[in-house]
Design a protein around this motif. Structure first.
Motif, PDB file in Angstrom:
ATOM      1  N   ALA A 137      -5.995  84.566 -53.267  1.00  0.00           N
ATOM      2  CA  ALA A 137      -6.178  85.887 -53.869  1.00  0.00           C
ATOM      3  C   ALA A 137      -6.013  85.846 -55.382  1.00  0.00           C
ATOM      4  O   ALA A 137      -6.542  86.711 -56.092  1.00  0.00           O
ATOM      5  N   ASP A 138      -5.295  84.863 -55.894  1.00  0.00           N
ATOM      6  CA  ASP A 138      -5.123  84.721 -57.343  1.00  0.00           C
ATOM      7  C   ASP A 138      -6.391  84.214 -58.023  1.00  0.00           C
ATOM      8  O   ASP A 138      -6.524  84.328 -59.249  1.00  0.00           O
ATOM      9  N   ARG A 139      -7.300  83.624 -57.247  1.00  0.00           N
ATOM     10  CA  ARG A 139      -8.550  83.124 -57.821  1.00  0.00           C
ATOM     11  C   ARG A 139      -9.511  84.295 -58.043  1.00  0.00           C
ATOM     12  O   ARG A 139      -9.419  85.324 -57.388  1.00  0.00           O
ATOM     13  N   ASP A 140     -10.467  84.066 -58.929  1.00  0.00           N
ATOM     14  CA  ASP A 140     -11.454  85.102 -59.197  1.00  0.00           C
ATOM     15  C   ASP A 140     -12.870  84.520 -59.156  1.00  0.00           C
ATOM     16  O   ASP A 140     -13.764  85.012 -59.851  1.00  0.00           O
ATOM     17  N   ASP A 141     -13.041  83.476 -58.334  1.00  0.00           N
ATOM     18  CA  ASP A 141     -14.308  82.744 -58.361  1.00  0.00           C
ATOM     19  C   ASP A 141     -14.917  82.536 -56.982  1.00  0.00           C
ATOM     20  O   ASP A 141     -15.808  81.700 -56.814  1.00  0.00           O
TER      21      ASP A 141
END
Length: 521
Positions: A137-141
């Motif tokens: 969830a911390d990723r944005d990719d």
């Protein structure tokens, strides 16, 4: 009433170019708890917007829900633009859910530069915290999260927990094994209250299939290892588990987001001309697992893992669509594995962990494709005979990381290196692995087992029996690459994640190679 009528969060799934499934659950009264079967019918509104402020709402509607569907809400939001990020929310009685973010698939005829998927499986709440979900969830990719099964577990407290002692880091609700519709609804609700899972669902669409624990361990079409005659009808139990799954997951069952119109789960999703993802259901149609690990019936063409209709569906997926990467969401391992030479002292712990080895060390895992070798032969021959390239099986189930070529002929692979595709297997989110069962420190006992397996199976390039976490699969026109990330202690709610290893297959090569680092974010 709960502090929020939308206490179980929001979710999206099965993205298509112009539509996506949206999900939530509303709690209209204090008594309307999951599985209670009580509470009024209510109408919930939904909105899809081009930004998080909802200044431009592009799609909206109303859905009627009630106790008959456990007050869950699931809608197929249509009329959207391809390859676009959207924000969505639900409204009821003057209250608003948290805002979710989703993304549609690229247009069918488009050629995306890449598709990037988070990969997870085997998330047992009693065995630890869902740190893997938090880090994803911390990723944005990510375009989507691919969940390959065992999203929930059926066991009661004190069963199948953390480590050798089966300690419950968190205790399952209800406080017994799930058998009835109310039980399965309550268990799904408990998992949906996990804050890390809620946040991941709210940020990225999911693409899911089930394995066995969504119903019962080692399920097959007529029963399960973890189901006895004293527990009632298997058909009724399986139907209850499938209904709860349909109600509580952002997935199209039998092709629709409507509840109760069928329990067909195998399906295809396409991401332009770059990727077609075929999701398999390898529990609902299979024959019973063999009682003995070595049995001529393993190769019996009348025994099946997939069922005839699903086999034909899979073969069509591999040959009839004009896409580059044929990606298969595969709940159980397809690569052939033999176990001669594995230290006998390691046999039972490995068997207890992932079901790979029988107590006598005979070389087949009859719960996976190794127990249904005629089905595997048919798939591999189909790939070979039709000259299919760029086939990637992505697999869960066995609580360990594997990177394997798929040998056209295992007996000659060491000399020919002839492969019809590759398989990439993710670790578990929390469920026990070899070091957890043996109580050994990481990278001690497991190393001998891993090396023996690789020595006897030259198409197996990598194994990790010790770690938990998640993977990221990145596909471009040039290659498909899996990055494995591992977490610290599952009992630590704040466990960190670190990159472990990466393997890739170059377009057209049909084989894997190790790469020095993960894809850039």
């Amino acid at each position: 009433m709960a502090s929020s009528p939308f206490a179980h969060g929001v979710a999206s799934g099965d993205p298509r170019p112009t539509s996506v499934v949206l999900w939530t659950r509303v709690t209209p009264t204090l008594r309307s708890t999951p599985g209670s079967g009580v509470g009024p019918d209510v109408t919930v509104r939904w909105q899809v917007a081009t930004g998080p402020g909802f200044t431009r709402v592009v799609r909206s509607g109303r859905v009627r829900t009630g106790a008959a569907r456990d007050h869950t809400v699931k809608v197929d939001a249509t009329g959207l633009a391809p390859g676009r990020t959207y924000w969505y929310r639900f409204l009821w009685d003057g209250r608003t859910s948290r805002t979710g973010r989703t993304r549609t698939a690229p247009a069918t005829a488009s050629a995306p530069a890449r598709v990037r998927l988070g990969v997870v499986s085997c998330a047992n709440l009693q065995a630890g915290w869902f740190s893997a979900y938090r880090h994803l969830a911390d990723r944005d990719d990510l375009d989507a999260v691919l969940h390959l099964g065992d999203y929930v577990y059926e066991y009661g407290p004190g069963e199948y927990g953390y480590g050798r002692s089966d300690r419950d880091v968190r205790v399952h609700e209800p406080a017994h094994e799930t058998r009835t519709l109310a039980d399965y609804r309550q268990r799904h609700a408990q998992y949906k209250r996990d804050t890390d899972l809620q946040r991941l669902h709210a940020r990225v669409p999911f693409v899911v299939t089930w394995d066995d624990h969504e119903s019962a361990n080692d399920a097959w079409r007529g029963g399960a290892e973890n189901h006895s005659a004293g527990e009632g009808s298997w058909a009724a139990r399986r139907a209850a588990s499938h209904q709860a799954y349909d109600e509580w997951m952002p997935v199209r069952m039998s092709g629709t987001a409507a509840s109760g119109d069928g329990d067909g789960l195998y399906r295809r999703l396409r991401f332009g001309t770059l990727v077609e993802l075929t999701l398999l259901d390898l529990r609902s149609y299979r024959d019973q697992q063999l009682a003995a690990p070595v049995d001529p019936a393993q190769a019996d063409p009348d025994r099946t893992l997939t069922g005839r209709a699903q086999m034909d569906f899979l073969k069509a997926s591999l040959t009839t669509t004009a896409v580059q990467w044929k990606l298969v969401g595969n709940p159980v391992m397809i690569a052939p594995v033999t176990f001669a030479g594995v230290p006998r002292e390691a046999v039972r712990p490995v068997d207890d962990t992932v079901g790979l080895l029988p107590p006598e060390g005979v070389p087949y895992n009859v719960d996976q494709w190794d127990g249904y070798t005629d089905d595997r032969r048919e798939v591999f021959e189909h790939l070979r005979d039709h000259g299919v390239t760029d086939t990637v099986f992505v697999t869960g189930d066995i609580h360990s990381a594997w990177a394997c070529d798929l040998p056209a002929d295992k007996a000659t692979y060491a000399a020919t290196r002839s492969s019809v595709g590759v398989e990439l297997v993710g670790t578990s989110v929390t469920s026990n692995n070899l070091k957890d069962i043996t109580g050994s420190p990481p990278r001690t006992t497991s190393i001998a087992v891993e090396e023996a397996l690789k020595a006897n199976n030259p198409h197996v390039q990598h194994i990790d029996f010790d770690d938990h976490g998640y993977s990221v699969l990145d596909l471009t026109p040039k290659r498909a690459q899996m990055d494995w990330y591992v977490i610290g202690d599952r009992a630590d709610r704040g466990a960190a994640a670190t990159w472990s290893v990466s393997y890739a297959t170059t377009a057209g090569s049909q084989v894997l190679h190790r790469v020095p680092g993960p894809v850039a974010r």
